[in-house]
Design a protein around this motif. Structure first.
Motif, PDB file in Angstrom:
ATOM      1  N   LYS A  19      17.779  -6.554  -7.190  1.00  0.00           N
ATOM      2  CA  LYS A  19      17.380  -5.103  -7.467  1.00  0.00           C
ATOM      3  C   LYS A  19      18.452  -4.041  -8.444  1.00  0.00           C
ATOM      4  O   LYS A  19      19.595  -4.750  -8.443  1.00  0.00           O
ATOM      5  N   PRO A  20      17.609  -3.635  -8.896  1.00  0.00           N
ATOM      6  CA  PRO A  20      18.487  -2.481 -10.076  1.00  0.00           C
ATOM      7  C   PRO A  20      19.927  -1.787  -9.322  1.00  0.00           C
ATOM      8  O   PRO A  20      19.398  -1.350  -8.246  1.00  0.00           O
ATOM      9  N   PHE A  21      20.942  -2.233  -9.988  1.00  0.00           N
ATOM     10  CA  PHE A  21      22.339  -1.640  -9.826  1.00  0.00           C
ATOM     11  C   PHE A  21      23.074  -0.994 -10.826  1.00  0.00           C
ATOM     12  O   PHE A  21      22.515  -2.230 -12.269  1.00  0.00           O
ATOM     13  N   LEU A  22      23.507  -0.237 -10.592  1.00  0.00           N
ATOM     14  CA  LEU A  22      24.385   0.386 -11.612  1.00  0.00           C
ATOM     15  C   LEU A  22      26.202   0.878 -11.377  1.00  0.00           C
ATOM     16  O   LEU A  22      25.703   2.068 -10.181  1.00  0.00           O
ATOM     17  N   GLY A  23      26.581   0.294 -11.557  1.00  0.00           N
ATOM     18  CA  GLY A  23      28.338   0.965 -11.762  1.00  0.00           C
ATOM     19  C   GLY A  23      28.480   1.655 -12.639  1.00  0.00           C
ATOM     20  O   GLY A  23      28.493   1.412 -13.603  1.00  0.00           O
ATOM     21  N   ILE A  24      29.159   2.902 -12.490  1.00  0.00           N
ATOM     22  CA  ILE A  24      30.211   4.414 -13.013  1.00  0.00           C
ATOM     23  C   ILE A  24      31.381   4.295 -12.819  1.00  0.00           C
ATOM     24  O   ILE A  24      32.002   4.220 -11.977  1.00  0.00           O
ATOM     25  N   CYS A  25      32.343   3.459 -14.030  1.00  0.00           N
ATOM     26  CA  CYS A  25      33.358   3.967 -14.140  1.00  0.00           C
ATOM     27  C   CYS A  25      34.290   2.762 -12.352  1.00  0.00           C
ATOM     28  O   CYS A  25      34.098   1.660 -12.852  1.00  0.00           O
ATOM     29  N   LEU A  26      34.607   3.418 -12.218  1.00  0.00           N
ATOM     30  CA  LEU A  26      35.241   2.607 -11.151  1.00  0.00           C
ATOM     31  C   LEU A  26      33.506   1.452 -10.298  1.00  0.00           C
ATOM     32  O   LEU A  26      33.918   0.616 -10.122  1.00  0.00           O
ATOM     33  N   GLY A  27      32.869   2.166 -10.085  1.00  0.00           N
ATOM     34  CA  GLY A  27      31.965   1.587  -9.911  1.00  0.00           C
ATOM     35  C   GLY A  27      31.291  -0.430 -10.218  1.00  0.00           C
ATOM     36  O   GLY A  27      30.681  -0.578  -9.899  1.00  0.00           O
ATOM     37  N   TYR A  72      24.708  -7.372 -16.247  1.00  0.00           N
ATOM     38  CA  TYR A  72      24.015  -8.898 -15.937  1.00  0.00           C
ATOM     39  C   TYR A  72      23.023  -9.337 -15.787  1.00  0.00           C
ATOM     40  O   TYR A  72      22.620  -8.813 -14.779  1.00  0.00           O
ATOM     41  N   GLY A  73      22.692 -10.379 -15.980  1.00  0.00           N
ATOM     42  CA  GLY A  73      21.003 -10.893 -15.885  1.00  0.00           C
ATOM     43  C   GLY A  73      20.451  -9.592 -16.178  1.00  0.00           C
ATOM     44  O   GLY A  73      20.843  -8.584 -17.474  1.00  0.00           O
ATOM     45  N   GLU A  74      19.343  -8.954 -15.839  1.00  0.00           N
ATOM     46  CA  GLU A  74      17.909  -8.116 -15.829  1.00  0.00           C
ATOM     47  C   GLU A  74      18.151  -6.600 -14.843  1.00  0.00           C
ATOM     48  O   GLU A  74      18.070  -5.831 -15.526  1.00  0.00           O
ATOM     49  N   ASN A  75      19.204  -6.862 -14.059  1.00  0.00           N
ATOM     50  CA  ASN A  75      18.853  -5.379 -13.101  1.00  0.00           C
ATOM     51  C   ASN A  75      20.153  -5.003 -12.929  1.00  0.00           C
ATOM     52  O   ASN A  75      20.308  -4.410 -12.828  1.00  0.00           O
TER      53      ASN A  75
END
Length: 213
Positions: free
Chosen positions: A61-69, A142-145
């Motif tokens: 599934k699409p995942f986006l981490g911003i700064c701490l994420g 990382y990968g496609e997602n």
């Protein structure tokens, strides 16, 4: 901006005791935002979030981490999160440069907003998409997602004003910019940064519809 693009939000706050979903089958994807804590902190919710990222990775599934994420994602992937060897921070507006991988994906802003004192290394299997001068790894995939950003493109003016007020004690840290530069920089750099964010979110959540001309 996700609401504007038609995505309803299911907001979870692990530091306040909210449980994370056991599957993302009913979600379009997930975003983990920043915070004043460290991905190295011993708090249970930090450990839980690090482990939880395996769910979107496994389910693709699409995942986006911003700064701490992003730092939490890196920890999940076996990478390290640490301070600069000279204790430099990035608090304010700083330049980034796309790598060859990044340029092939999209156009990138020249200046982005930061509020952090730690960065992350590049775990095995990750692509570096953009780099900076103090903390090299600014955007990764990382990968496609799965995607990670060390900088903040999501801040509204009201959010930045709160950060400048409540985070003013950090402006004495090495390499931090004074508060007035944060707000003045927003007047110059925010429009291209938000335009980039809109395109980037399409790349993360609707990759099949995205193309670079």
């Amino acid at each position: 901006m996700l609401l504007e693009k038609g995505y309803p939000l299911d907001i979870r706050r692990p530091p306040l005791g909210d449980a994370l979903p056991e599957t993302l089958a009913g979600h379009s994807g997930a975003v983990i935002f920043g915070g004043p804590m460290s991905a190295n902190d011993p708090d249970q919710f930090i450990h839980d979030e690090i482990e939880w990222i395996s769910i979107p990775l496994k389910e693709k599934k699409p995942f986006l981490g911003i700064c701490l994420g992003a730092q939490i994602m890196v920890r999940n992937l076996g990478g390290k999160v640490s301070s600069d060897r000279n204790s430099l921070v990035e608090i304010g507006w700083y330049p980034i440069r796309p790598t060859e991988h990044g340029r092939l994906l999209m156009r990138w802003p020249q200046m982005v907003y930061h509020f952090h004192r730690e960065g992350f290394d590049l775990p095995h299997g990750c692509e570096l998409l953009a780099e900076g001068d103090v903390y090299r790894h600014q955007a990764i995939r990382y990968g496609e997602n799965a995607w990670g950003l060390q900088f903040h493109a999501e801040l509204t003016r009201a959010m930045m004003q709160r950060w400048v007020v409540h985070g003013a004690h950090r402006f004495i840290m090495p390499n931090a910019q004074p508060g007035r530069d944060h707000l003045e920089g927003r007047m110059i750099f925010d429009a291209p940064l938000r335009a980039w964010l809109s395109e980037f979110l399409d790349l993360v959540f609707e990759p099949k519809a995205h193309c670079v001309s």
